[in-house]
Design a protein around this motif. Structure first.
Motif, PDB file in Angstrom:
ATOM      1  N   LEU A 202     -10.993  -4.984  -1.657  1.00  0.00           N
ATOM      2  CA  LEU A 202     -11.379  -4.094  -0.586  1.00  0.00           C
ATOM      3  C   LEU A 202     -11.937  -4.508   0.487  1.00  0.00           C
ATOM      4  O   LEU A 202     -12.375  -4.002   1.596  1.00  0.00           O
ATOM      5  CB  LEU A 202     -12.430  -3.033  -1.338  1.00  0.00           C
ATOM      6  CG  LEU A 202     -11.733  -1.978  -2.278  1.00  0.00           C
ATOM      7  CD1 LEU A 202     -12.904  -1.287  -2.980  1.00  0.00           C
ATOM      8  CD2 LEU A 202     -10.844  -1.114  -1.418  1.00  0.00           C
TER       9      LEU A 202
ATOM     10  N   LEU B 239      -3.814   2.048  -4.078  1.00  0.00           N
ATOM     11  CA  LEU B 239      -3.842   1.946  -2.547  1.00  0.00           C
ATOM     12  C   LEU B 239      -3.968   0.351  -1.979  1.00  0.00           C
ATOM     13  O   LEU B 239      -3.608   0.298  -1.082  1.00  0.00           O
ATOM     14  CB  LEU B 239      -5.090   2.734  -2.148  1.00  0.00           C
ATOM     15  CG  LEU B 239      -5.297   4.133  -2.108  1.00  0.00           C
ATOM     16  CD1 LEU B 239      -6.531   4.825  -1.942  1.00  0.00           C
ATOM     17  CD2 LEU B 239      -4.060   4.884  -1.683  1.00  0.00           C
ATOM     18  N   THR B 240      -4.153  -0.350  -2.975  1.00  0.00           N
ATOM     19  CA  THR B 240      -4.374  -1.804  -2.743  1.00  0.00           C
ATOM     20  C   THR B 240      -3.155  -2.394  -3.555  1.00  0.00           C
ATOM     21  O   THR B 240      -2.128  -1.813  -3.731  1.00  0.00           O
ATOM     22  CB  THR B 240      -5.617  -2.467  -2.988  1.00  0.00           C
ATOM     23  OG1 THR B 240      -5.911  -2.222  -4.246  1.00  0.00           O
ATOM     24  CG2 THR B 240      -7.009  -1.847  -2.049  1.00  0.00           C
TER      25      THR B 240
ATOM     26  N   ASP C 234     -14.482  -0.095   4.752  1.00  0.00           N
ATOM     27  CA  ASP C 234     -13.703  -0.392   3.635  1.00  0.00           C
ATOM     28  C   ASP C 234     -13.424   0.507   2.734  1.00  0.00           C
ATOM     29  O   ASP C 234     -12.362   0.433   1.796  1.00  0.00           O
ATOM     30  CB  ASP C 234     -13.891  -1.928   3.155  1.00  0.00           C
ATOM     31  CG  ASP C 234     -13.804  -2.777   4.422  1.00  0.00           C
ATOM     32  OD1 ASP C 234     -12.966  -2.830   5.331  1.00  0.00           O
ATOM     33  OD2 ASP C 234     -14.548  -3.910   4.502  1.00  0.00           O
TER      34      ASP C 234
ATOM     35  N   SER D   1     -10.376  -4.139   3.999  1.00  0.00           N
ATOM     36  CA  SER D   1      -9.115  -3.356   3.783  1.00  0.00           C
ATOM     37  C   SER D   1      -8.977  -2.257   4.687  1.00  0.00           C
ATOM     38  O   SER D   1      -8.031  -1.638   4.855  1.00  0.00           O
ATOM     39  CB  SER D   1      -9.110  -2.908   2.305  1.00  0.00           C
ATOM     40  OG  SER D   1     -10.249  -1.840   2.188  1.00  0.00           O
TER      41      SER D   1
ATOM     42  N   THR E 174      -9.236   6.448   4.434  1.00  0.00           N
ATOM     43  CA  THR E 174      -8.203   7.173   3.709  1.00  0.00           C
ATOM     44  C   THR E 174      -8.966   7.546   2.411  1.00  0.00           C
ATOM     45  O   THR E 174      -8.664   8.537   1.840  1.00  0.00           O
ATOM     46  CB  THR E 174      -7.260   5.999   3.439  1.00  0.00           C
ATOM     47  OG1 THR E 174      -6.603   5.582   4.393  1.00  0.00           O
ATOM     48  CG2 THR E 174      -6.117   6.528   2.253  1.00  0.00           C
ATOM     49  N   ILE E 175     -10.041   6.920   1.772  1.00  0.00           N
ATOM     50  CA  ILE E 175     -10.667   7.210   0.602  1.00  0.00           C
ATOM     51  C   ILE E 175     -11.681   8.233   0.870  1.00  0.00           C
ATOM     52  O   ILE E 175     -11.432   9.315  -0.075  1.00  0.00           O
ATOM     53  CB  ILE E 175     -11.690   6.070   0.220  1.00  0.00           C
ATOM     54  CG1 ILE E 175     -10.846   4.758  -0.129  1.00  0.00           C
ATOM     55  CG2 ILE E 175     -12.806   6.411  -0.677  1.00  0.00           C
ATOM     56  CD1 ILE E 175     -11.682   3.448  -0.314  1.00  0.00           C
TER      57      ILE E 175
ATOM     58  N   SER F  31       0.820  -1.240   0.171  1.00  0.00           N
ATOM     59  CA  SER F  31       0.086   0.038   0.119  1.00  0.00           C
ATOM     60  C   SER F  31       0.955   1.157   0.031  1.00  0.00           C
ATOM     61  O   SER F  31       1.131   1.819   1.006  1.00  0.00           O
ATOM     62  CB  SER F  31      -1.011   0.086   1.373  1.00  0.00           C
ATOM     63  OG  SER F  31      -1.802  -1.184   1.114  1.00  0.00           O
TER      64      SER F  31
ATOM     65  N   ALA G 269      -7.971   2.206  -6.051  1.00  0.00           N
ATOM     66  CA  ALA G 269      -7.994   0.820  -4.991  1.00  0.00           C
ATOM     67  C   ALA G 269      -9.295   0.046  -5.443  1.00  0.00           C
ATOM     68  O   ALA G 269     -10.177   0.286  -5.983  1.00  0.00           O
ATOM     69  CB  ALA G 269      -8.632   1.653  -3.771  1.00  0.00           C
TER      70      ALA G 269
ATOM     71  N   LEU H  78      -9.901   0.730   4.400  1.00  0.00           N
ATOM     72  CA  LEU H  78      -9.302   2.001   3.518  1.00  0.00           C
ATOM     73  C   LEU H  78     -10.368   3.110   3.706  1.00  0.00           C
ATOM     74  O   LEU H  78     -10.177   4.035   2.882  1.00  0.00           O
ATOM     75  CB  LEU H  78      -9.027   1.432   2.165  1.00  0.00           C
ATOM     76  CG  LEU H  78      -7.813   0.989   2.080  1.00  0.00           C
ATOM     77  CD1 LEU H  78      -7.812   0.404   0.454  1.00  0.00           C
ATOM     78  CD2 LEU H  78      -6.784   1.779   2.312  1.00  0.00           C
TER      79      LEU H  78
ATOM     80  N   SER I 244      -0.037   7.654  -0.642  1.00  0.00           N
ATOM     81  CA  SER I 244      -0.874   8.353   0.250  1.00  0.00           C
ATOM     82  C   SER I 244      -1.466   9.518  -0.183  1.00  0.00           C
ATOM     83  O   SER I 244      -0.903  10.180  -0.870  1.00  0.00           O
ATOM     84  CB  SER I 244       0.280   8.915   1.599  1.00  0.00           C
ATOM     85  OG  SER I 244      -0.528   9.536   2.488  1.00  0.00           O
TER      86      SER I 244
END
Length: 347
Positions: free
Chosen positions: A148, A344-345, A177, A151, A156-157, A56, A293, A153, A59
């Protein structure tokens, strides 16, 4: 546990060696086996998560450089230009100076009259001002892939300026996620069965990707509440749809043509791009930072792995879509290797 072990050689050897050495008093055999299984599972999970975190890389806090995506895309896309309208607008069809040479989905040739009727209903053709005035647009395209799931995330998303979602991918119940911010959702009639209230925000742009004239007609029928058309779709689209006219846009088919010809390098445009691949091309023209992602499919030989984070559909469902996912995988790898987009993944 087997899936985790066999994804990592160290885990595989650990589980195998410790299992074959298990001998002794039958009374202790079950306890020993249980301890071995738990030890291996813990090691495999730790290594699996460590590998996931190592992959990952990007950023959202990376420095956003205005024009960065454009300068990289120019290397890949010949005659690259940001002058093309993002969305189709009514004024384009009152006086056509540069008539499209392609029919849908790669152009508007033959659909001009239908587009005039539809675009007259919306009166909104631009990107919202709060997005246009951003000095540097940080974008993330959220794919629908099984990667996902779990995850974490979501937070972040949500930090990106522009979050682009695809088709009917749900947000409700998956926020940890995938986040809950949706700036744009690219879709077509057969994939319009998302919940406008639960899976979008009030100001989400609902961006129609027209693959055929019937797609535009469907949208016109919905907005005018006319008699529904049931033939011509590979899957019946919603009969009742709650999208607000002021939030609806039609993506310029120019991006579909660029995706097929330049990104996929498809001969005679025989490979119809997926919505996700199209979203990447669009973002390279619209954004300054492009992250993705949740992209990637299981191996073609893997018949059991789900392809989406929200349902159990497998690779079998991709057989008759007309998409060349092998070609798309190669294209995404090129974009990642050349640093044009970031992931991101992992892919």
């Amino acid at each position: 546990m087997a899936a985790l072990c066999f994804n990592n050689e160290i885990c595989h050897r650990c589980c195998y060696l410790r299992t074959i050495k298990m001998k002794g008093n039958p009374g202790w055999k079950a306890i020993t086996f249980f301890l071995i299984v738990m030890f291996c599972f813990g090691m495999c999970w730790f290594l699996h998560m460590e590998l996931y975190m190592q992959r990952s890389y990007p950023s959202v806090h990376e420095m956003c450089i205005p024009g960065d995506a454009a300068s990289k895309a120019e290397i890949l896309i010949s005659n690259y230009s940001r002058d093309h309208p993002v969305f189709l607008q009514l004024s384009d069809y009152f006086w056509v100076k540069n008539k499209s040479i392609y029919p849908l989905p790669y152009g508007t040739n033959g659909s001009e009259e239908l587009l005039m009727k539809f675009l007259a209903l919306t009166n909104h053709y631009q990107v919202p001002e709060e997005i246009r005035r951003l000095p540097c647009r940080r974008c993330v395209i959220v794919g629908n892939g099984h990667l996902l799931k779990n995850s974490l995330l979501g937070e972040t998303i949500n930090k990106y300026d522009v979050v682009i979602r695809l088709n009917n991918a749900p947000v409700h119940k998956y926020e940890k996620d995938v986040g809950n911010k949706t700036t744009m959702r690219l879709f077509y009639p057969e994939s319009a069965d998302f919940d406008p209230e639960l899976d979008n925000n009030p100001d989400t742009l609902l961006v129609l990707v027209p693959f055929k004239p019937l797609d535009i007609q469907w949208m016109k029928i919905i907005l005018n509440n006319e008699k529904r058309v049931r033939k011509g779709f590979w899957k019946m689209p919603p009969i009742i749809w709650e999208g607000e006219a002021e939030n609806i846009r039609i993506l310029n088919p120019y991006y579909m043509a660029v995706t097929a010809i330049q990104i996929l390098e498809s001969e005679n445009m025989t490979a119809i791009p997926t919505t996700g691949m199209l979203a990447m091309t669009f973002a390279l023209h619209f954004c300054d930072m492009v992250h993705i992602a949740g992209f990637g499919y299981p191996a073609l030989t893997n018949k059991k792995q789900p392809i989406h984070y929200y349902e159990k559909v497998t690779m079998k469902s991709m057989a008759e879509t007309g998409h060349n996912i092998t070609l798309e995988a190669q294209a995404i790898k090129r974009l990642l290797q050349q640093g044009i987009i970031s992931n991101l993944t992992y892919f």
